[in-house]
Design a protein around this motif. Structure first.
Motif, PDB file in Angstrom:
ATOM      1  N   PRO A  91       1.533  -0.911   9.832  1.00 47.28           N
ATOM      2  CA  PRO A  91       1.568   0.049   8.704  1.00 47.28           C
ATOM      3  C   PRO A  91       2.978   0.446   8.272  1.00 47.28           C
ATOM      4  O   PRO A  91       3.147   1.066   7.233  1.00 47.28           O
ATOM      5  N   ASP A  92       4.001   0.080   9.073  1.00 49.65           N
ATOM      6  CA  ASP A  92       5.384   0.422   8.694  1.00 49.65           C
ATOM      7  C   ASP A  92       5.811  -0.264   7.403  1.00 49.65           C
ATOM      8  O   ASP A  92       6.674   0.245   6.683  1.00 49.65           O
ATOM      9  N   SER A  93       5.218  -1.419   7.117  1.00 49.02           N
ATOM     10  CA  SER A  93       5.656  -2.212   5.954  1.00 49.02           C
ATOM     11  C   SER A  93       5.643  -1.390   4.676  1.00 49.02           C
ATOM     12  O   SER A  93       6.534  -1.508   3.835  1.00 49.02           O
ATOM     13  N   GLU A  94       4.621  -0.559   4.536  1.00 52.25           N
ATOM     14  CA  GLU A  94       4.476   0.244   3.324  1.00 52.25           C
ATOM     15  C   GLU A  94       5.638   1.237   3.184  1.00 52.25           C
ATOM     16  O   GLU A  94       6.145   1.468   2.089  1.00 52.25           O
ATOM     17  N   VAL A  95       6.055   1.786   4.304  1.00 52.52           N
ATOM     18  CA  VAL A  95       7.102   2.814   4.279  1.00 52.52           C
ATOM     19  C   VAL A  95       8.496   2.193   4.255  1.00 52.52           C
ATOM     20  O   VAL A  95       9.394   2.683   3.570  1.00 52.52           O
ATOM     21  N   LEU A  96       8.662   1.104   4.988  1.00 53.69           N
ATOM     22  CA  LEU A  96      10.007   0.549   5.177  1.00 53.69           C
ATOM     23  C   LEU A  96      10.272  -0.707   4.348  1.00 53.69           C
ATOM     24  O   LEU A  96      11.162  -1.484   4.676  1.00 53.69           O
ATOM     25  N   LYS A  97       9.510  -0.892   3.264  1.00 53.50           N
ATOM     26  CA  LYS A  97       9.661  -2.161   2.530  1.00 53.50           C
ATOM     27  C   LYS A  97      11.061  -2.337   1.936  1.00 53.50           C
ATOM     28  O   LYS A  97      11.551  -3.450   1.853  1.00 53.50           O
ATOM     29  N   ASN A  98      11.703  -1.256   1.533  1.00 52.50           N
ATOM     30  CA  ASN A  98      13.066  -1.383   0.975  1.00 52.50           C
ATOM     31  C   ASN A  98      14.111  -0.754   1.898  1.00 52.50           C
ATOM     32  O   ASN A  98      15.171  -0.319   1.447  1.00 52.50           O
TER      33      ASN A  98
END
Lengths: 441, 267
Positions: free
Chosen positions: A150-157
């Motif tokens: 689920p980190d991908s959504e928060v840490l995408k940039n």
């Protein structure tokens, strides 16, 4: 004499579960967030002491005093992610005041940056984002893909190489990016929220009582750790049985709301009504439905396209059902199916029996009549002959519960068929039934 | 008939069926199967209130909603439903207020606490009940804002405008169709009956009762008066709290615990 129906299932705690405490907490959280409050919301306190892949000891400073707690890194991250999603715009505007506390992050940040630079130096990796690179550089034993996904959504940039810890958002993102730092980050975040004066802060916890019982975890011994020894509960213990403890846990500009829960066994025996005079400033006892609320709830559950509740309800049922459920909100919802469905089935059966009797002259005719009635109801005989495969493929997925039989069951099914009796052949079944009836005659 | 059909299933399947299903499993399992789905639909109230008296099943087998069911069904529309825009304090206790789908996503990225999500799934719509306890909690938050000298009016108004897409006024007049919201609800054998003791609000400050309890029958028609304006039960609660706090030379409390009421062990 009144005999409680649920005695056969063991101890039954009535009057407490399902009165609407959690819904009330949800309403309070939404009300506060709509009004611009920063809200650190633990929607399931039990999860923090019973979930997560592991715990490990961590030393934290509370009011200048060192304290040993047990870090549950991946559950910290769950909380940090939710908080960031709800408040990242506000967090971006909140500058960290205690800059000295940030020095401890320099080393782990530098270490991670070094690993990332090395990983990116290989051809084809320059376009990978932080989460993908982190997966490459993390030691396999410490990598928990499901928890990290689920980190991908928060840490995408997220640009970890040029990280600067200036605002609370930077701090929260660091905790999400580096699981092993998430415990320290969470403590620093809670301290910052308690001391800041920019926004009003709400700390809201559901299942608070479960933090005062044993957790699932043990460390070094066979004895379970107490919930309060785990990191998140230890950082948010704002109500205890001692008034003095509460005066230590201060919040400059905010409010703390805890809700108890007896959904799980853990914490059921933890009572907050024993030391009211000593410890709890404000206690709201959430009652069961009043007359009016019960009327409203029942009317709601009867709405079209709402629930499968019966349209054949009579006022007698309405009053009886109130007695059965003690007007407890949860039971009014959960039990209405099992209370009303048999009544409807009974009603339907009478209807079908009457239809069958009107044209019945023999067993086979009766059967044909039943099939015709079934077809009229959209009940397809062929479709209804459930095969083993179709049954398990359909039901195996229900609510994640595996309904598929184990190997022993499969063997039993094969043995059953090897007797030469094909149970899926309706004609065979009918023939057997008729033969038996003939022999009886 | 059902027993006959079950007996034709393989023993392993029969054993699986014999396992108790949870409420959600039961509904999901049955509705996912077309043939059973028809039966469940037949049992449900999937017709509008207007044609609830009409047949709702296939032509050959009919279940008609009883007049009692229709009467009960109509209470919701007449007395107990409200839009997002309406002020919670103005609602009759027990009113279901709409909760915007986008608000749930925006304000609950962590997920909802407890079984609120189950309630939404069960009723296939997102509404929650505004109870006396809800108003008390809203009031505690507002009183905290006063203590903290925080003015949330602008933020709250903007937030509501966002929810409504900015097209609907923040405090719309009550439409004529909802005039029932302000009239008495009367159900024989219920409305005139005294509420059970464990249905009454109870708030304590360090163990001291703040919410005046009453043993007198509380007809539903007075609900609205109870929680609105000076002299109402809600205002009295706030006054009592302030009195206690001032006597103890403390600030308004900054921590609250929500517990159940009337805990007892049946056996």
């Amino acid at each position: 004499m009144f005999v409680p129906l649920k005695c056969q299932f063991g101890n039954y705690h009535a009057g407490e579960r399902g009165t609407g405490k959690s819904t009330l907490l949800n309403q309070s959280v939404m009300f506060a967030r709509q009004r611009g409050w920063l809200t650190l919301f633990v929607n399931d306190g039990w999860e923090h002491v019973h979930s997560g892949p592991y715990v490990e000891p961590l030393e934290v400073k509370v009011g200048g005093v060192k304290r040993k707690v047990y870090d549950n890194p991946y559950m910290n991250k769950v909380l940090l992610r939710g908080f960031w999603k709800a408040h990242h715009k506000q967090l971006k505007r909140m500058v960290i005041e205690d800059t000295e506390a940030l020095l401890k992050y320099n080393e782990p940040i530098a270490k991670m940056q070094k690993l990332l630079v090395r990983a990116m130096s290989l051809p084809g990796r320059d376009k990978l984002n932080f989460v993908e690179l982190r997966a490459l550089v993390t030691d396999e034993a410490n990598y928990f893909e499901a928890y990290d996904a689920p980190d991908s959504e928060v840490l995408k940039n997220y640009d970890f190489l040029s990280i600067k810890l200036v605002t609370l958002e930077d701090l929260v993102l660091l905790g999400i990016a580096l699981a092993d730092q998430s415990g320290k980050v969470f403590y620093d975040l809670v301290n910052a929220l308690r001391n800041q004066t920019q926004y009003p802060v709400l700390f809201a916890v559901d299942g608070y009582n479960t933090w005062f019982a044993s957790s699932t975890f043990a460390y070094g011994t066979t004895e379970s750790l107490l919930g309060r020894e785990i990191l998140v509960p230890s950082a948010l213990t704002f109500i205890t049985s001692k008034k003095a403890d509460e005066q230590k846990w201060t919040v400059k500009r905010g409010l703390c709301i805890a809700a108890t829960s007896i959904k799980h066994n853990a914490g059921r025996e933890v009572r907050f009504d024993q030391e009211l005079k000593q410890s709890i400033p404000l206690r709201v006892k959430v009652p069961v439905y009043s007359n009016t609320e019960y009327l409203s709830a029942m009317s709601r559950y009867l709405q079209p396209r709402s629930t499968p509740m019966t349209p054949i309800l009579r006022w007698e049922d309405f009053f009886n059902f109130r007695m059965v459920t003690s007007s407890t909100p949860r039971l009014v919802r959960v039990d209405n199916m099992q209370f009303f469905l048999p009544k409807v089935v009974q009603y339907m059966e009478k209807d079908l029996e009457l239809a069958a009797l009107m044209s019945m002259s023999s067993t086979s005719k009766s059967h044909r009549q039943t099939v015709a009635a079934d077809l009229a109801l959209g009940y397809d005989e062929e479709e209804e002959d459930i095969s083993f495969e179709s049954f398990t493929s359909t039901y195996g997925k229900v609510d994640g519960k595996n309904f598929a039989p184990d190997e022993e069951d499969s063997d039993a099914a094969v043995d059953y068929e090897s007797d030469g009796f094909d149970i899926e052949d309706v004609e065979d079944v009918e023939a057997v039934v008729e033969d038996e009836e003939d022999s009886d005659d | 008939m059902l027993g006959h059909r079950l007996s034709r299933l393989r023993p392993s399947v029969q054993r699986s069926l014999a396992q108790p299903l949870t409420e959600r499993q039961f509904i999901h399992a049955n509705l996912s199967r077309p043939s059973f789905g028809n039966r469940i639909r037949l049992l449900s109230t999937r017709a509008s209130t207007e044609d609830a008296h009409n047949d709702i099943g296939p032509s050959k087998s009919k279940i008609t909603a009883t007049p009692d069911a229709v009467e009960l069904m109509n209470f919701h529309k007449t007395y107990f439903q409200a839009s997002v825009a309406q002020n919670a304090y103005d609602l009759r206790p027990g009113t279901y207020q709409d909760v915007d789908e986008t608000d749930i996503l925006r304000y609950f990225p962590e997920g909802l606490a407890g079984e609120t999500a189950d309630e939404f799934a069960y009723t296939s719509s997102k509404k929650w009940m505004i109870r006396d306890a809800t108003k008390v909690m809203y009031r505690i938050i507002e009183e905290s804002e006063k203590r903290l000298k925080y003015d949330a009016t602008d933020v709250a108004a903007k937030s509501l405008e966002k929810t409504l897409g900015g097209d609907v006024p923040v405090s719309p007049d009550v439409p004529i169709s909802q005039i029932g919201m302000y009239s008495a609800v009367s159900v024989p054998r219920l409305s005139e009956r005294e509420d059970w003791p464990n249905t009454q609000m109870n708030v304590t400050y360090y163990g001291k009762e703040l919410f005046p309890t009453t043993t007198a029958p509380q007809p539903a028609s007075v609900d609205l008066i109870q929680t609105k304006g000076p002299g109402s039960v809600l205002e009295n609660f706030v006054d009592n709290l302030k009195k206690e706090v001032s006597a103890a030379k403390q600030d308004l409390p900054d921590r609250v615990i929500l517990t159940g009421n009337n805990f007892f062990r049946v056996c």
